[in-house]
Write an enzyme that holds these catalytic residues in place. Structure first.
Site, PDB file in Angstrom:
ATOM      1  N   LEU A 206       0.891  -1.161   0.000  1.00  0.00           N
ATOM      2  CA  LEU A 206       0.000   0.000   0.000  1.00  0.00           C
ATOM      3  C   LEU A 206       0.924   1.204   0.000  1.00  0.00           C
ATOM      4  O   LEU A 206       1.741   1.336   0.903  1.00  0.00           O
ATOM      5  CB  LEU A 206      -0.842  -0.021   1.281  1.00  0.00           C
ATOM      6  CG  LEU A 206      -2.102   0.827   1.332  1.00  0.00           C
ATOM      7  CD1 LEU A 206      -3.081   0.379   0.279  1.00  0.00           C
ATOM      8  CD2 LEU A 206      -2.733   0.701   2.692  1.00  0.00           C
ATOM      9  N   ASP A 207       0.835   2.067  -0.994  1.00  0.00           N
ATOM     10  CA  ASP A 207       1.869   3.107  -1.051  1.00  0.00           C
ATOM     11  C   ASP A 207       1.532   4.294  -0.160  1.00  0.00           C
ATOM     12  O   ASP A 207       0.500   4.328   0.502  1.00  0.00           O
ATOM     13  CB  ASP A 207       2.139   3.528  -2.501  1.00  0.00           C
ATOM     14  CG  ASP A 207       0.949   4.201  -3.145  1.00  0.00           C
ATOM     15  OD1 ASP A 207       0.997   4.398  -4.367  1.00  0.00           O
ATOM     16  OD2 ASP A 207      -0.029   4.508  -2.445  1.00  0.00           O
ATOM     17  N   VAL A 208       2.439   5.260  -0.146  1.00  0.00           N
ATOM     18  CA  VAL A 208       2.389   6.329   0.854  1.00  0.00           C
ATOM     19  C   VAL A 208       1.119   7.155   0.739  1.00  0.00           C
ATOM     20  O   VAL A 208       0.517   7.550   1.737  1.00  0.00           O
ATOM     21  CB  VAL A 208       3.630   7.230   0.696  1.00  0.00           C
ATOM     22  CG1 VAL A 208       3.610   8.331   1.709  1.00  0.00           C
ATOM     23  CG2 VAL A 208       4.889   6.407   0.856  1.00  0.00           C
TER      24      VAL A 208
END
Lengths: 453, 261
Positions: B59-61
């Site tokens: 899950l990216d930033v």
């Protein structure tokens, strides 16, 4: 659009807007300055409120007969290019007018527009029996082209060419029918079995013929014309069906197995019944009444009519007692048939690849194709099939979301899936638009599509 | 974790010398069950000195939502869950009228366009087409021979799914909210990255003859784990974690049984 160049231009605009304030400290622009630069950026408009969806025509299948209407497939425009024998996926065909009706015959195609202009019908493909009318050759003014490679206008002998509208076209093996709103039906092409509705002339040469026959004597206005392989069916507003042409399989439904050269009314089980839809492409015919009953006649060697009779030829329309609900539309191919009910269910029967996997090869009783194959699921429960069409050994179904599903024998790439293998269950064809109508032929298909926006 | 009562020490049967009942210096061996000294807390030290924590799907930033972690032996389950190839569900928020270089609203502006010609109907048409082409890709990447009867049966049930590597695939899309210039989509997908979803929002904008940026990507379901099972920031303590693991154990087991057999 050069996005990178535009971004540099934007950065340049931002920098210029920032330097405008005197005495502003140099350095990375703050959020507020970026926001101001953003607000000052120009806004582009690609489509206004009045943007209309465009109508397009897509073709695919076998191209060497010229039926696809793209000359560069047959005669490439540069020496190093190779001719394209098969177009496996939908290819856009540029047309001058909006095409409202299309029909695929055995190696040729007719496109018709609802316009009041003088040119209303275009034809391409095989013209050896003048099924596309007389296409005057450039090299020799007295001869006609045998293969027409791009959509060429067909001159119809209309009395009022600037008022009459062409409603529908239909194509058979070597003949075609054009239905107009006020001037009856025009027929052209091969007449060796009387399928053009005129007397059979012995040893008539059909190639290069100028003759286009006009049919007007029906009990009321003709609202649908259908071509079988070598016979023609006409449905009138009152709900009666007329037929002419070859009858050796009983496909004329007139009670005999002879040739008929004048359109004659059908009786049998459809006498007095208001028929709202007729369909045929091979030697079997189906008709749907306004109450949802299905009637069939013609060839039954492939179990198309085996639910009522054991004989292989039926020459009088018979009621097919199916308990599948009220039928809305029917389509009949060479060996298989398909009907669509009011609830949106699709039933198939006959012989060949019917769409229920490789194990179902023949059935005399209609079997339903599960709606999940057409995209129905708990997530999208309102998907319905709206139309069904039949080619010689393929089937096509259109849904209310504008998706086209095809299945059947993939003869020379006619399914349009991009693969050359046969398709045993309904498969989506990727078309860049919403498919409004589709016409299926022996080895090619034509679809009328509206763009998304 | 270390303060919690640990396992009882192992017991061992030892023959210990004990003074003989006769008295006077004779020693006899008596069998006794004694705890193993190696298990004594002072010998062993704290039970946990470090914990192995593995992450499930990335899950990216800039995105938020359900993020599955495996602790200790649970990491083995993570690999099995990955091999199940279950779909994930995201709510993606978008904004019409802008195009940026990284497809989100915090990027550098590339272009601004009008969007007043967009209607919910047009958007749903585009979504239907996206679903259709991805459905086709699902069938193609699942590596099943289309000519077999079992392929037909799986297609009818809607169970055809790629069980190996495949490009990002979208199994279902639907528009949840539409209020120009904002809109929100619910996307069910496989093997995707969040940047792919942002790019999809950008491409939807292009297809509608305008432009769009993605404002929010939130994962609401990852296989069997939904937002209800997930722990918010305030509940990142030992008790909640233990309870969450206990609640999910059954679900994970049944899912692994069903898919991997």
């Amino acid at each position: 659009q050069d996005g990178g160049g535009l971004r540099e231009a934007m950065a340049g605009v931002a920098r210029r807007l920032l330097r405008r304030g005197l005495g502003v400290a140099a350095g990375p622009p703050s959020t507020r300055q970026l926001q101001e630069a953003e607000e000052a950026a120009p806004v582009f408009q690609y489509a206004g409120k009045a943007a209309r969806r465009k109508d397009r025509v897509f073709v695919w299948g076998f191209s060497y007969s010229g039926a696809l209407g793209v000359p560069s497939f047959v005669r490439p425009d540069a020496g190093w290019k190779k001719p394209r024998r098969i177009q496996p996926t939908p290819y856009r065909l540029e047309t001058e007018e909006k095409i409202s009706s299309a029909a695929c015959g055995y190696g040729f195609t007719l496109l018709a527009s609802n316009t009041r202009d003088v040119t209303k019908v275009w034809g391409m493909g095989l013209n050896k029996d003048s099924q596309l009318g007389f296409q005057r050759s450039r090299r020799d003014q007295t001869k006609s082209y045998e293969y027409v490679l791009e959509p060429s206008p067909i001159p119809l002998p209309l009395e009022k060419p600037q008022q009459t509208r062409v409603l529908q076209v239909s194509c058979g093996r070597a003949h075609s029918l054009v239905l107009t709103d006020s001037e009856g039906v025009f027929t052209m092409g091969n007449n060796s079995y009387g399928q053009c509705g005129r007397k059979v002339v012995e040893d008539e040469i059909y190639s290069g013929s100028h003759l286009i026959h006009q049919l007007k004597e029906f009990d009321s206005r003709v609202v649908q014309v259908v071509c079988g392989q070598d016979h023609s069916l006409f449905r009138t507003k009152k709900g009666t069906v007329y037929a002419c042409g070859w009858g050796a399989d009983g496909q004329t439904g007139l009670g005999h197995y002879n040739i008929t050269s004048v359109p004659t009314k059908l009786h049998g089980d459809i006498a007095g019944v208001n028929i709202i839809h007729v369909s045929s492409y091979g030697d079997c015919c189906l008709a749907v009444s306004d109450e949802g009953d299905v009637f069939g006649w013609g060839n039954s060697e492939y179990l198309q009519l085996a639910s009522v009779t054991e004989t292989t030829q039926v020459n009088v329309p018979r009621h097919l007692p199916f308990k599948i609900g009220k039928v809305k539309e029917a389509a009949c191919g060479g060996t298989g048939s398909v009907v669509l009910t009011e609830e949106g269910n699709v039933f198939v029967w006959g012989y060949g690849i019917l769409g229920k996997g490789p194990n179902l090869i023949e059935t005399a009783v209609p079997e339903v194709i599960p709606p999940s194959l057409f995209g129905w699921s708990d997530f999208s429960p309102d998907i319905r099939v709206t139309h069904v069409r039949c080619g010689l050994s393929q089937f096509a179904a259109l849904t209310n979301r504008g998706e086209l599903f095809v299945w059947g024998k993939n003869l020379r790439g006619c399914l349009g899936t991009g693969r050359m293998e046969d398709q045993y269950f309904p498969w989506r064809v990727t078309v860049p638009g919403e498919v409004v109508d589709v016409a299926c032929g022996v080895d090619h298909m034509v679809s009328m599509v509206r763009s998304f926006t | 974790l270390n303060a919690a009562p640990g396992r009882a020490p192992r017991q061992r049967v030892r023959f210990l010398p004990a003074p003989a009942p006769g008295g006077g210096g004779a020693v006899e061996l008596v069998a006794a069950r004694v705890p193993v000294l190696a298990d004594h807390p002072l010998v062993r030290g704290p039970r946990f000195r470090k914990l192995k924590i593995g992450a499930g799907h990335r899950l990216d930033v800039k995105a938020s939502g359900v993020f599955v972690l495996g602790i200790g032996h649970g990491n083995k389950l993570l690999t099995d869950l990955y091999n199940c190839h279950l779909t994930k569900v995201y709510t993606v928020g978008g904004l019409f009228g802008k195009a940026t270089d990284d497809f989100s609203d915090t990027g550098n502006l590339v272009e601004k366009t009008t969007f007043d010609h967009i209607t919910r109907e047009k958007l749903e048409r585009i979504l239907a087409v996206i679903q259709g082409t991805n459905q086709k890709a699902l069938l193609m990447y699942s590596n099943i021979d289309m000519k077999t009867q079992e392929a037909y049966e799986l297609a009818v049930k809607g169970l055809i799914r790629p069980m190996g590597k495949s490009p990002p695939l979208i199994t279902a899309v639907r528009c949840l909210q539409f209020a120009l210039p904002e809109f929100q989509l619910e996307i069910h997908c496989l093997h995707e990255t969040q940047q792919y979803l942002r790019k999809m929002v950008h491409e939807i904008g292009l297809e509608l003859k305008s432009s769009a940026v993605c404002t929010q990507v939130r994962r609401i379901r990852d296989g069997v784990f939904t937002v209800d099972d997930a722990l918010p920031r305030t509940q990142w303590n030992l008790q909640s974690i233990q309870e969450a693991i206990r609640n999910c154990q059954l679900k994970v087991e049944t899912e692994l049984e069903k898919t991997l057999g």
